[in-house]
Scaffold this active site. Structure first.
Site, PDB file in Angstrom:
ATOM      1  N   ASN A  78       0.968  -1.167  -0.232  1.00  0.00           N
ATOM      2  CA  ASN A  78       0.550   0.154  -0.137  1.00  0.00           C
ATOM      3  C   ASN A  78       0.743   1.250   0.033  1.00  0.00           C
ATOM      4  OD1 ASN A  78      -1.999   2.493   0.851  1.00  0.00           O
ATOM      5  ND2 ASN A  78      -1.993   1.122   2.676  1.00  0.00           N
ATOM      6  N   TRP A  79       0.896   1.588  -1.345  1.00  0.00           N
ATOM      7  CA  TRP A  79       2.166   2.700  -1.455  1.00  0.00           C
ATOM      8  C   TRP A  79       1.443   4.459  -0.815  1.00  0.00           C
ATOM      9  CZ3 TRP A  79       4.412   2.255  -7.099  1.00  0.00           C
ATOM     10  CH2 TRP A  79       4.870   1.192  -7.138  1.00  0.00           C
ATOM     11  N   LYS A  80       0.224   4.261  -1.113  1.00  0.00           N
ATOM     12  CA  LYS A  80      -0.935   5.534   0.301  1.00  0.00           C
ATOM     13  C   LYS A  80      -0.320   7.362  -0.868  1.00  0.00           C
ATOM     14  CE  LYS A  80      -0.168   3.190   4.648  1.00  0.00           C
ATOM     15  NZ  LYS A  80      -0.045   3.557   6.087  1.00  0.00           N
ATOM     16  N   HIS A  99      -9.641   1.263   4.675  1.00  0.00           N
ATOM     17  CA  HIS A  99      -7.861   1.907   5.244  1.00  0.00           C
ATOM     18  C   HIS A  99      -8.520   2.502   7.067  1.00  0.00           C
ATOM     19  CE1 HIS A  99      -3.856   2.920   6.998  1.00  0.00           C
ATOM     20  NE2 HIS A  99      -3.386   1.690   5.870  1.00  0.00           N
ATOM     21  N   GLU A 143      -6.392   4.455   7.348  1.00  0.00           N
ATOM     22  CA  GLU A 143      -6.717   6.264   7.355  1.00  0.00           C
ATOM     23  C   GLU A 143      -7.693   7.062   7.059  1.00  0.00           C
ATOM     24  OE1 GLU A 143      -2.813   5.924   5.233  1.00  0.00           O
ATOM     25  OE2 GLU A 143      -1.968   5.606   7.078  1.00  0.00           O
ATOM     26  N   GLU A 184      -5.167  -4.899  11.181  1.00  0.00           N
ATOM     27  CA  GLU A 184      -4.591  -3.224  11.324  1.00  0.00           C
ATOM     28  C   GLU A 184      -4.275  -3.129  11.919  1.00  0.00           C
ATOM     29  OE1 GLU A 184      -2.234  -2.740   7.246  1.00  0.00           O
ATOM     30  OE2 GLU A 184      -3.570  -1.337   7.381  1.00  0.00           O
ATOM     31  N   GLY A 189       2.854   2.933  10.986  1.00  0.00           N
ATOM     32  CA  GLY A 189       4.234   3.690  10.357  1.00  0.00           C
ATOM     33  C   GLY A 189       4.144   3.872  11.774  1.00  0.00           C
ATOM     34  N   SER A 205       4.270  -1.785  10.287  1.00  0.00           N
ATOM     35  CA  SER A 205       5.186  -1.521  10.463  1.00  0.00           C
ATOM     36  C   SER A 205       6.270  -2.913  10.544  1.00  0.00           C
ATOM     37  CB  SER A 205       5.638  -1.421  11.981  1.00  0.00           C
ATOM     38  OG  SER A 205       5.002   0.435  12.478  1.00  0.00           O
ATOM     39  N   GLY A 252       3.491  -1.166   4.482  1.00  0.00           N
ATOM     40  CA  GLY A 252       3.010   0.044   3.720  1.00  0.00           C
ATOM     41  C   GLY A 252       4.761   0.855   3.617  1.00  0.00           C
ATOM     42  N   GLY A 253       5.169   1.268   4.580  1.00  0.00           N
ATOM     43  CA  GLY A 253       6.844   2.036   3.872  1.00  0.00           C
ATOM     44  C   GLY A 253       7.773   0.784   3.373  1.00  0.00           C
TER      45      GLY A 253
HETATM   46  P1  13P Z   1       3.378   0.907   7.934  1.00  0.00           P
HETATM   47  O1  13P Z   1       4.251  -0.455   6.914  1.00  0.00           O
HETATM   48  O2  13P Z   1       4.183   1.870   6.923  1.00  0.00           O
HETATM   49  O3  13P Z   1       2.787   0.827   8.891  1.00  0.00           O
HETATM   50  O4  13P Z   1       1.786   0.955   7.301  1.00  0.00           O
HETATM   51  C1  13P Z   1       1.000  -0.015   6.843  1.00  0.00           C
HETATM   52  C2  13P Z   1      -0.496  -0.423   6.424  1.00  0.00           C
HETATM   53  O5  13P Z   1      -1.522   1.366   6.803  1.00  0.00           O
HETATM   54  C3  13P Z   1      -0.618  -0.410   5.158  1.00  0.00           C
HETATM   55  O6  13P Z   1      -2.249  -0.585   4.694  1.00  0.00           O
END
Ligand code: 13P
Length: 260
Positions: A17-19, A103, A105, A177, A183, A222, A243-244
């Site tokens: 998930n590149w956001k 999600h 966010e 999640e 994050g 994470s 994500g990251g």
């Molecule tokens: P991180 O891997 O950056 O913690 O993000 C997780 C996430 O929100 C994936 O959808």
């Protein structure tokens, strides 16, 4: 591959998930490089969810690869006066196979509640997109010991409107999640995540019967190459939503290799 008690074999999965990271040009560069590196990977399904603007070009680039395309969000209507939104039909036409729904966010910054998430969830299924439904508690709920209560409410509301006899439901993906782990650099303890995943599987079993054994449950928050295996080696965790760590070509490849 991970197995269910009713004999279903679930293919492992890593979803990036590149956001709101990477321009279309950067996204293309990533895929050009990574698709060669993961050419031989068959055991792990790999899904990239870039910003909407990169979907078209990635779809073309991924055509001859084993990478699949996902969307980070979608509207629930086919079309309409919804400025700034993207419909499931448009995603489908752009070669999207998966759609992340709910999600944290989206819930936190864009006011998506369980009712909206439910609408999106059933819309994805009716347009033939596979929903990746995100559930998870925040820090306050965790401290209050409400993790299971929150996850149950989020999951059952999303499933409320769907017809449990539809085979496509077995394809859906659940992502646990915990909001506090996203994050933050602090992942959940693998045994805690596994216990929530088992709880999710039991809720799915009650609602969907044997189909629940096909549903893949991912952990997200994470995740990195050093810890991904601690999660995916657990019985009810079939992969990760990342994500990251998914933004760098080499690290993404390491994540996939670790799960194989
Ligand atoms: P991180 O891997 O950056 O913690 O993000 C997780 C996430 O929100 C994936 O959808």
């Amino acid at each position: 591959m991970t197995g269910g008690t009713a004999g279903a074999v679930r293919q492992s999965m890593v979803i990036a998930n590149w956001k709101m990271y990477k321009t279309a040009a950067e996204a293309e560069m990533f895929v050009e490089r990574v698709k060669e590196e993961v050419k031989a990977v068959k055991e792990v399904e790999m899904v990239i969810c870039p910003p909407f603007i990169a979907l078209e070009s990635l779809s073309r680039l991924m055509g001859d690869s084993n990478l699949l395309l996902g969307a980070q969000n979608m509207h629930w209507e086919k079309e309409g006066a919804y400025t700034g939104e993207i419909s499931p039909l448009m995603l489908k036409e752009s070669g999207v196979k998966y759609a992340i729904i709910g999600h944290s966010e989206r819930r936190r910054y864009f006011g998506e509640n369980d009712a909206i998430v439910a609408q999106k969830f059933s819309a994805a299924l009716s347009f033939g997109l596979i929903p990746v439904l995100c559930v998870g508690e925040n820090q306050q709920q965790r401290s209050a010991g409400e993790t299971e209560k929150v996850v149950q409410e989020q999951l059952l509301t999303a499933l409320k409107e769907v017809d449990e006899n539809r085979d496509i439901l077995g394809k859906m993906v659940l992502a646990y999640e915990p909001v506090w782990a996203i994050g933050s650099g602090t992942a959940a303890y693998p045994e805690d995540a596994a216990s929530v995943a088992t709880f999710i599987r039991s809720l799915l079993q009650e609602r969907l019967g044997d189909l629940s054994q096909q549903v893949r449950i991912l952990y997200g928050g994470s995740v990195k190459p050093e810890n991904i295996r601690d999660f995916t080696s657990r019985e009810n965790i079939d992969g990760a939503l990342v994500g990251g760590s998914s933004l760098k070509e080499t690290v993404f490849v390491q994540l996939v290799q670790a799960v194989r």
